[in-house]
Design a protein around this motif. Structure first.
Motif, PDB file in Angstrom:
ATOM      1  N   HIS A  14       3.705  -4.119   8.917  1.00 23.05           N
ATOM      2  CA  HIS A  14       3.252  -2.735   9.027  1.00 23.05           C
ATOM      3  C   HIS A  14       4.471  -1.811   9.061  1.00 23.05           C
ATOM      4  CE1 HIS A  14      -0.220  -4.921  10.234  1.00 23.05           C
ATOM      5  NE2 HIS A  14      -0.184  -4.692  11.535  1.00 23.05           N
ATOM      6  N   CYS A  48      -7.042  -3.658   6.373  1.00 21.21           N
ATOM      7  CA  CYS A  48      -6.304  -4.401   5.345  1.00 21.21           C
ATOM      8  C   CYS A  48      -5.765  -5.710   5.905  1.00 21.21           C
ATOM      9  CB  CYS A  48      -5.164  -3.549   4.793  1.00 21.21           C
ATOM     10  SG  CYS A  48      -5.697  -2.190   3.723  1.00 21.21           S
ATOM     11  N   THR A  49      -5.283  -5.677   7.142  1.00 15.16           N
ATOM     12  CA  THR A  49      -4.754  -6.889   7.761  1.00 15.16           C
ATOM     13  C   THR A  49      -5.849  -7.927   7.946  1.00 15.16           C
ATOM     14  OG1 THR A  49      -2.994  -5.704   8.903  1.00 15.16           O
ATOM     15  CG2 THR A  49      -3.661  -7.811   9.847  1.00 15.16           C
ATOM     16  N   ASN A  63       1.690  -2.944   4.863  1.00 11.10           N
ATOM     17  CA  ASN A  63       0.855  -1.773   5.154  1.00 11.10           C
ATOM     18  C   ASN A  63       1.762  -0.557   5.297  1.00 11.10           C
ATOM     19  OD1 ASN A  63      -1.918  -2.821   5.403  1.00 11.10           O
ATOM     20  ND2 ASN A  63      -1.082  -4.035   7.099  1.00 11.10           N
ATOM     21  N   ASN A  64       1.990   0.106   4.182  1.00 12.44           N
ATOM     22  CA  ASN A  64       2.923   1.228   4.141  1.00 12.44           C
ATOM     23  C   ASN A  64       2.227   2.579   4.061  1.00 12.44           C
ATOM     24  OD1 ASN A  64       5.541   2.702   3.396  1.00 12.44           O
ATOM     25  ND2 ASN A  64       4.311   2.994   1.543  1.00 12.44           N
ATOM     26  N   LEU A  72       1.561  -8.882   2.604  1.00  4.76           N
ATOM     27  CA  LEU A  72       0.982  -7.541   2.619  1.00  4.76           C
ATOM     28  C   LEU A  72       1.935  -6.637   3.366  1.00  4.76           C
ATOM     29  CD1 LEU A  72      -1.307  -5.342   2.524  1.00  4.76           C
ATOM     30  CD2 LEU A  72      -2.185  -6.379   4.646  1.00  4.76           C
ATOM     31  N   THR A  74       0.850  -1.193   0.000  1.00  7.91           N
ATOM     32  CA  THR A  74       0.000   0.000   0.000  1.00  7.91           C
ATOM     33  C   THR A  74       0.889   1.247   0.000  1.00  7.91           C
ATOM     34  OG1 THR A  74      -0.212   0.238   2.413  1.00  7.91           O
ATOM     35  CG2 THR A  74      -1.764  -1.249   1.301  1.00  7.91           C
ATOM     36  N   ILE A 113       2.507 -10.377   7.051  1.00 12.76           N
ATOM     37  CA  ILE A 113       1.969  -9.026   7.042  1.00 12.76           C
ATOM     38  C   ILE A 113       2.959  -8.146   7.793  1.00 12.76           C
ATOM     39  CG2 ILE A 113       0.073  -7.524   7.754  1.00 12.76           C
ATOM     40  CD1 ILE A 113      -1.751 -10.019   7.617  1.00 12.76           C
ATOM     41  N   CYS A 162     -10.703  -0.990   1.492  1.00  3.62           N
ATOM     42  CA  CYS A 162      -9.635  -1.908   1.907  1.00  3.62           C
ATOM     43  C   CYS A 162      -9.951  -3.323   1.454  1.00  3.62           C
ATOM     44  CB  CYS A 162      -9.465  -1.868   3.422  1.00  3.62           C
ATOM     45  SG  CYS A 162      -8.858  -0.300   4.072  1.00  3.62           S
ATOM     46  N   SER A 219      -6.661   1.822   8.762  1.00  2.00           N
ATOM     47  CA  SER A 219      -6.395   1.158   7.481  1.00  2.00           C
ATOM     48  C   SER A 219      -5.589  -0.120   7.677  1.00  2.00           C
ATOM     49  CB  SER A 219      -5.644   2.104   6.544  1.00  2.00           C
ATOM     50  OG  SER A 219      -4.348   2.397   7.045  1.00  2.00           O
ATOM     51  N   VAL A 220      -4.650  -0.085   8.620  1.00  2.00           N
ATOM     52  CA  VAL A 220      -3.843  -1.266   8.927  1.00  2.00           C
ATOM     53  C   VAL A 220      -4.729  -2.390   9.458  1.00  2.00           C
ATOM     54  CG1 VAL A 220      -2.108  -2.140  10.557  1.00  2.00           C
ATOM     55  CG2 VAL A 220      -1.674  -0.046   9.256  1.00  2.00           C
ATOM     56  N   LEU A 227      -8.003   4.111   1.917  1.00  2.00           N
ATOM     57  CA  LEU A 227      -7.820   3.116   2.962  1.00  2.00           C
ATOM     58  C   LEU A 227      -8.419   3.525   4.301  1.00  2.00           C
ATOM     59  CD1 LEU A 227      -4.260   1.748   2.145  1.00  2.00           C
ATOM     60  CD2 LEU A 227      -6.490   1.095   1.233  1.00  2.00           C
TER      61      LEU A 227
END
Length: 250
Positions: free
Chosen positions: A138, A121-122, A89-90, A87, A12, A136, A69, A117-118, A63
Motif C-alpha cells: 500500500h 483490492c487487497t 495499492n497506489n 499488487l 493502481t 501487496i 475493485c 479501495s485498499v 475503486l
C-alpha cells in the motif's frame, strides 16, 4: 536486472506520477505490469507504449466501488494467465479541506478512495494469490504520522492504511502473502514548485539528503518489498522521505 522476472503486477493509479514511477521500476526489473487508471487514460496508455508488450492498460475502474475493485483484479489476473504475484495499492486523492465544517461527504470521498479501495483490492487479490503466495504493497504517507493542516481526512485514511497492512500481514501470512506499506514524503511532480514554492523550500531544508523525492524512489521501495530480498519483511511501513522525519521539531 530481474528481481521481478516472470511476475505479474497490478499497479493502481498508474496514470499519475508516483504510479508511473512504480510501474516503470517493476517493468525494468522484469515484471509484466497491469496499469489501472480511472481518468488519466492517455498517460497510462503512453506509459504502456513506453514499457512495451509486457504492459496493459486497464481503464475505468472506480475503486470506491467494490464490484469495480473485484473486476479490476480479475482482469489483471486473466491478463497474467490466471496469476497475480504483486499488487501495489497506489491510487488515492489528496484534497485540502479544513476539518471544522468539513462535510461528511468530503470525508467519505477521501476515506473511500484512499482506504476502502485498499481493503477491497487487497481482499480480492489475496483470493487470487492464496494458491501460490504474493506481495501487496500500500502507498501510505508520512502524514500517517504527522498530519498537515487541511489534511485531516487524508492523514486519518493513510494512518488506517498502515494499520490495515499490519493486520493483513498477520491474517494473510499463512498463505504466503506479504503485506507492507511505503510512506513517501514530498515527491516531485510537474508544477509543484510553482504551486507551492514555500512548502517546497521548507521540505528541501528539512530533507537530510538535500532534494525532494522522485517517483522512482517510491518505485525502488516497492520493488524491494515485492522481491525475494524482502522475503522476511511483512507488516512493515517503509518511510521514503529523504530523512525529513529524522529531523527534530525543536
Amino acid at each position: 536486472m530481474t528481481l521481478l522476472a516472470g511476475r505479474t503486477a497490478l499497479i493502481t493509479g498508474a496514470g499519475g506520477g508516483i504510479g508511473r514511477g512504480i510501474a516503470l521500476r517493476f517493468a525494468e526489473e522484469g515484471a509484466a505490469v497491469a496499469l489501472h487508471c480511472r481518468t488519466a487514460v492517455a498517460a497510462a496508455e503512453a506509459l504502456a507504449r513506453e514499457i512495451g508488450p509486457r504492459a496493459v492498460v486497464l481503464p475505468g475502474a472506480d475503486l470506491t466501488v467494490e464490484d469495480d475493485c473485484r473486476r479490476l483484479v480479475a482482469e489483471a489476473a486473466d491478463w497474467g494467465g490466471g496469476r497475480l504475484d504483486a499488487l501495489v495499492n497506489n491510487a488515492g486523492v489528496q484534497p485540502v479541506r479544513a476539518l471544522p465544517g468539513m462535510p461528511t461527504a468530503d470525508w467519505r470521498a477521501v476515506v473511500d478512495t484512499n482506504l476502502t479501495s485498499v481493503f477491497a483490492c487487497t481482499q480480492t487479490a489475496a483470493e487470487v494469490m492464496r494458491g501460490h503466495g504474493g506481495t501487496i504493497t500500500h502507498i501510505a504517507s508520512v502524514e500517517a504520522r504527522t498530519p498537515a493542516l487541511g489534511h485531516a481526512h487524508y492523514a486519518a485514511a493513510k494512518a488506517a492504511v498502515v494499520m490495515h497492512a499490519r493486520a493483513a500481514a498477520l491474517e494473510y501470512g499463512p498463505y504466503g502473502i506479504r503485506v507492507n506499506t511505503v510512506s513517501p514524503g514530498l515527491i516531485e511532480r510537474d508544477g509543484l514548485e510553482d504551486a507551492w514554492p514555500e512548502g517546497v523550500r521548507r521540505w528541501r531544508e528539512a530533507v537530510a539528503v538535500g532534494r525532494l523525492g522522485r517517483p522512482e524512489d517510491v518505485g525502488d521501495a516497492c520493488v524491494f518489498l515485492a522481491s525475494h530480498l524482502a522475503s522476511w519483511v511483512t507488516g512493515h511501513d517503509l518511510v521514503v522521505d529523504g530523512g525529513a522525519s529524522a529531523r527534530a521539531a525543536w
